[in-house]
Design a protein around this motif. Structure first.
Motif, PDB file in Angstrom:
ATOM      1  N   PHE A 169      -0.513   4.057  -3.562  1.00 40.16           N
ATOM      2  CA  PHE A 169       0.130   5.282  -3.037  1.00 40.16           C
ATOM      3  C   PHE A 169       1.397   4.796  -1.844  1.00 40.16           C
ATOM      4  CE2 PHE A 169      -4.444   6.887  -3.272  1.00 40.16           C
ATOM      5  CZ  PHE A 169      -4.445   7.162  -4.392  1.00 40.16           C
ATOM      6  N   GLY A 170       1.726   3.412  -2.024  1.00 34.59           N
ATOM      7  CA  GLY A 170       2.830   3.318  -1.261  1.00 34.59           C
ATOM      8  C   GLY A 170       3.841   2.452  -1.862  1.00 34.59           C
ATOM      9  N   ILE A 171       3.591   1.276  -2.134  1.00 34.91           N
ATOM     10  CA  ILE A 171       4.723   0.351  -2.650  1.00 34.91           C
ATOM     11  C   ILE A 171       4.930   0.916  -4.177  1.00 34.91           C
ATOM     12  CG2 ILE A 171       4.832  -2.095  -3.597  1.00 34.91           C
ATOM     13  CD1 ILE A 171       3.281  -2.823  -1.159  1.00 34.91           C
ATOM     14  N   ARG A 172       3.916   1.044  -4.565  1.00 40.67           N
ATOM     15  CA  ARG A 172       3.967   1.627  -6.384  1.00 40.67           C
ATOM     16  C   ARG A 172       4.860   2.711  -6.517  1.00 40.67           C
ATOM     17  NH1 ARG A 172      -1.092   2.312 -10.440  1.00 40.67           N
ATOM     18  NH2 ARG A 172       0.139   2.284 -12.440  1.00 40.67           N
ATOM     19  N   VAL A 173       4.831   3.675  -5.487  1.00 42.97           N
ATOM     20  CA  VAL A 173       5.664   4.781  -5.781  1.00 42.97           C
ATOM     21  C   VAL A 173       6.766   4.920  -5.074  1.00 42.97           C
ATOM     22  CG1 VAL A 173       3.584   6.305  -6.136  1.00 42.97           C
ATOM     23  CG2 VAL A 173       4.395   5.978  -3.813  1.00 42.97           C
ATOM     24  N   GLY A 174       7.339   3.703  -4.560  1.00 45.01           N
ATOM     25  CA  GLY A 174       8.964   3.440  -4.078  1.00 45.01           C
ATOM     26  C   GLY A 174       8.610   3.621  -2.498  1.00 45.01           C
ATOM     27  N   ARG A 175       7.622   3.475  -1.787  1.00 46.72           N
ATOM     28  CA  ARG A 175       7.909   3.647  -0.211  1.00 46.72           C
ATOM     29  C   ARG A 175       7.785   2.221   0.190  1.00 46.72           C
ATOM     30  NH1 ARG A 175       3.181   6.524   2.399  1.00 46.72           N
ATOM     31  NH2 ARG A 175       4.755   7.317   3.753  1.00 46.72           N
ATOM     32  N   ASN A 176       8.878   1.750   1.171  1.00 40.24           N
ATOM     33  CA  ASN A 176       8.627   0.614   1.676  1.00 40.24           C
ATOM     34  C   ASN A 176       7.521   0.331   2.636  1.00 40.24           C
ATOM     35  OD1 ASN A 176       9.682   1.696   4.334  1.00 40.24           O
ATOM     36  ND2 ASN A 176      11.421   1.599   3.381  1.00 40.24           N
ATOM     37  N   MET A 177       7.207  -0.877   3.311  1.00 42.25           N
ATOM     38  CA  MET A 177       6.144  -1.040   3.970  1.00 42.25           C
ATOM     39  C   MET A 177       6.232  -0.137   5.549  1.00 42.25           C
ATOM     40  SD  MET A 177       3.246  -2.370   4.140  1.00 42.25           S
ATOM     41  CE  MET A 177       3.044  -3.411   2.912  1.00 42.25           C
ATOM     42  N   LYS A 178       7.430  -0.148   6.117  1.00 45.36           N
ATOM     43  CA  LYS A 178       7.664   0.468   7.441  1.00 45.36           C
ATOM     44  C   LYS A 178       7.338   2.050   7.212  1.00 45.36           C
ATOM     45  CE  LYS A 178      11.085   1.974  10.886  1.00 45.36           C
ATOM     46  NZ  LYS A 178      12.756   1.771  10.950  1.00 45.36           N
ATOM     47  N   GLU A 179       7.569   2.689   6.001  1.00 48.55           N
ATOM     48  CA  GLU A 179       7.265   4.005   5.834  1.00 48.55           C
ATOM     49  C   GLU A 179       5.756   4.062   5.682  1.00 48.55           C
ATOM     50  OE1 GLU A 179      10.874   5.858   3.216  1.00 48.55           O
ATOM     51  OE2 GLU A 179       9.530   4.607   2.184  1.00 48.55           O
ATOM     52  N   ILE A 180       5.161   3.212   5.128  1.00 52.95           N
ATOM     53  CA  ILE A 180       3.740   3.263   4.704  1.00 52.95           C
ATOM     54  C   ILE A 180       2.746   3.044   6.001  1.00 52.95           C
ATOM     55  CG2 ILE A 180       1.735   1.841   3.524  1.00 52.95           C
ATOM     56  CD1 ILE A 180       3.678   1.021   1.391  1.00 52.95           C
ATOM     57  N   MET A 181       3.553   2.159   6.757  1.00 50.64           N
ATOM     58  CA  MET A 181       2.663   1.945   8.272  1.00 50.64           C
ATOM     59  C   MET A 181       3.098   3.275   9.090  1.00 50.64           C
ATOM     60  SD  MET A 181       0.877  -0.923   8.285  1.00 50.64           S
ATOM     61  CE  MET A 181       0.509  -0.442   6.482  1.00 50.64           C
ATOM     62  N   ASN A 182       4.207   3.800   9.063  1.00 52.37           N
ATOM     63  CA  ASN A 182       4.277   5.085   9.714  1.00 52.37           C
ATOM     64  C   ASN A 182       2.908   6.134   9.146  1.00 52.37           C
ATOM     65  OD1 ASN A 182       6.483   4.299  10.953  1.00 52.37           O
ATOM     66  ND2 ASN A 182       8.075   5.218   9.638  1.00 52.37           N
ATOM     67  N   SER A 183       2.779   6.077   7.916  1.00 47.47           N
ATOM     68  CA  SER A 183       1.407   7.028   7.744  1.00 47.47           C
ATOM     69  C   SER A 183       0.365   6.554   8.353  1.00 47.47           C
ATOM     70  CB  SER A 183       1.531   6.928   6.107  1.00 47.47           C
ATOM     71  OG  SER A 183       2.436   7.691   5.536  1.00 47.47           O
ATOM     72  N   PHE A 184       0.075   5.041   8.394  1.00 45.68           N
ATOM     73  CA  PHE A 184      -1.065   4.559   8.892  1.00 45.68           C
ATOM     74  C   PHE A 184      -1.024   4.863  10.476  1.00 45.68           C
ATOM     75  CE2 PHE A 184      -3.610   1.344  10.886  1.00 45.68           C
ATOM     76  CZ  PHE A 184      -4.404   0.787   9.914  1.00 45.68           C
TER      77      PHE A 184
END
Length: 445
Positions: free
Chosen positions: A284-299
């Motif tokens: 739901f992050g890397i595979r759909v084009g989100r970078n790690m910073k965006e993913i960790m913002n969700s976290f």
């Protein structure tokens, strides 16, 4: 004076709950402070030493957060990743396409029942709450209508069916046939969930509420942006699958083996959720084009959003521990031991009273089984029905001493009054209907 002393456990509980409600609803004190102050007051009324009160509060808060903090945290992160990636929208839009707006509650009953049987209630709730909101937005209907349906299905299946700890312990305590518990449990589940999950939401009028800030959708996703339906549903089901597999494997292996250690490590709620979160970071992050910073913002957003919920749940655990140490459970048990009422009603009533008093479904069920179980040979009643009657009692109305009460309240951004009207009534409905079905089954068995 002797009467006052002998009845102090139940009197102190009533006063403590009254004080808590006053501080929270009238004084507008934060729930964490209100719970701790009320707990101290109950301890003092029961003659607990001051240092013992402090130790009990720490023990209750620590044990509750020790078992729930990671579950609530990882569950919230998983839900947030689903919402922010469009996975929740994909599931909701697909369910709406397949079932239609009129029948979407039935879809939620199926999903809620699966999660209720498979994982801890808190895990099921936190994973399904964003889904409920997403479906409600898609269908343009009040989210509370669907939230009640989902919670009714999840709590009832969680209370009735093994391998959940409550019903599993009851099967053993009453010497019941587990296969029949499943078969007759379905007979109890269906009318109970229809009453609480379909009929009650139609009667309940105050359903129109703004979407809770924690569960707001960041954007409207296009079909190309969203993950597929299969993977969107599979990832949140990973904890349910792993816990269920562990339960099955445990039937065939010894506790002194490495395989047992391995299976129960990955089959624990915490580790299965951790694995689901790691997979979700990729899917739901890397595979759909989100970078790690965006993913960790969700976290980060997920953890910040439920920080106060975790603290309130912990304070609720402290309040519950004070109540348990004050002897309320023992008081109710001794009060009911010499009664001559129908054994099914007695089992339900003892369990319901213990659940209301202690806020813990498993503890109330096991305690009631300990009281009624030894007497079952003198009763002309089917042990399976005793399991179901006790399970129905453990799913009855709860209040401020129950961690799940606060989880429902804070996640859906409700007042205490509205939580009683929704959470309280849906549980009471499932419990009463469940007992009624058990009594009808008793006529034919």
């Amino acid at each position: 004076m002797d009467w006052l002393v002998s009845n102090m456990p139940i009197i102190s509980l009533a006063i403590g709950v009254g004080l808590l409600l006053f501080l929270n609803m009238k004084v507008k004190l934060n729930s964490v402070l209100a719970l701790v102050i009320a707990g101290i007051f109950v301890g003092l009324l029961n003659g607990m030493e001051l240092t013992s009160i402090v130790d009990t509060i720490k023990s209750g808060l620590g044990s509750t957060l020790g078992s729930l903090a990671l579950i609530i945290g990882f569950g919230a992160v998983l839900g947030k990743l689903m919402v922010d990636s469009g996975a929740a929208q994909r599931i909701s839009s697909t369910l709406l396409d397949k079932f239609g707006v009129k029948n979407v509650q039935w879809a939620l009953i199926i999903v809620g029942a699966i999660f209720g049987v498979s994982v801890f209630y808190e895990v099921a709730f936190i994973i399904l709450a964003p889904l409920v909101i997403s479906i409600a937005i898609e269908a343009k209907i009040p989210y509370m209508k669907l939230g009640i349906t989902m919670v009714a299905a999840t709590t009832l299946s969680h209370s009735l069916f093994p391998p959940q700890p409550g019903p599993t312990a009851l099967v053993e305590a009453y010497g019941a046939d587990m296969g029949l518990v499943y078969m007759l449990g379905i007979v109890v589940f269906i009318p109970g969930v229809i009453a609480a999950g379909i009929i009650f939401p139609r009667i309940y009028k105050d359903k129109d509420r703004p979407v809770p800030p924690l569960l707001e959708k960041p954007k409207e996703f296009t079909d190309e942006e969203m993950p597929g339906f299969g993977i969107s549903l599979l990832v949140p089901l990973i904890p349910a699958i792993m816990i269920s597999i562990a339960t099955i494997i445990n039937m065939f292996i010894g506790e002194d083996t490495f395989l047992y250690q391995l299976v129960n490590f990955f089959g624990s709620a915490e580790m299965s959720l951790l694995l689901a979160v790691l997979i979700a970071i990729y899917v739901f992050g890397i595979r759909v084009g989100r970078n790690m910073k965006e993913i960790m913002n969700s976290f980060d957003g997920a953890i910040k959003g439920i920080a106060m919920i975790i603290f309130i749940v912990g304070a609720g655990g402290a309040f519950k521990e004070i109540i348990l140490d004050s002897g309320v459970g023992d008081y109710i048990a001794s009060m009911m031991e010499n009664t001559t009422i129908n054994p099914l009603i007695m089992a339900w009533l003892i369990t319901a009273m213990l659940r209301i008093a202690t806020g813990t479904g498993v503890v109330s069920a096991i305690t009631a089984a300990g009281i009624v179980g030894p007497l079952i040979t003198t009763f002309d009643v089917n042990p399976v029905l005793m399991v179901l009657a006790t399970a129905a009692g453990s799913n009855t109305i709860t209040h401020v001493n129950d961690a799940s009460f606060w989880l429902f309240k804070e996640y859906f951004n409700l007042s205490i009054k509205d939580t009683f009207k929704t959470w309280g009534m849906l549980l009471f409905t499932t419990s009463i209907v469940g007992l009624g079905v058990v009594l009808i089954l008793d006529i034919f068995m």
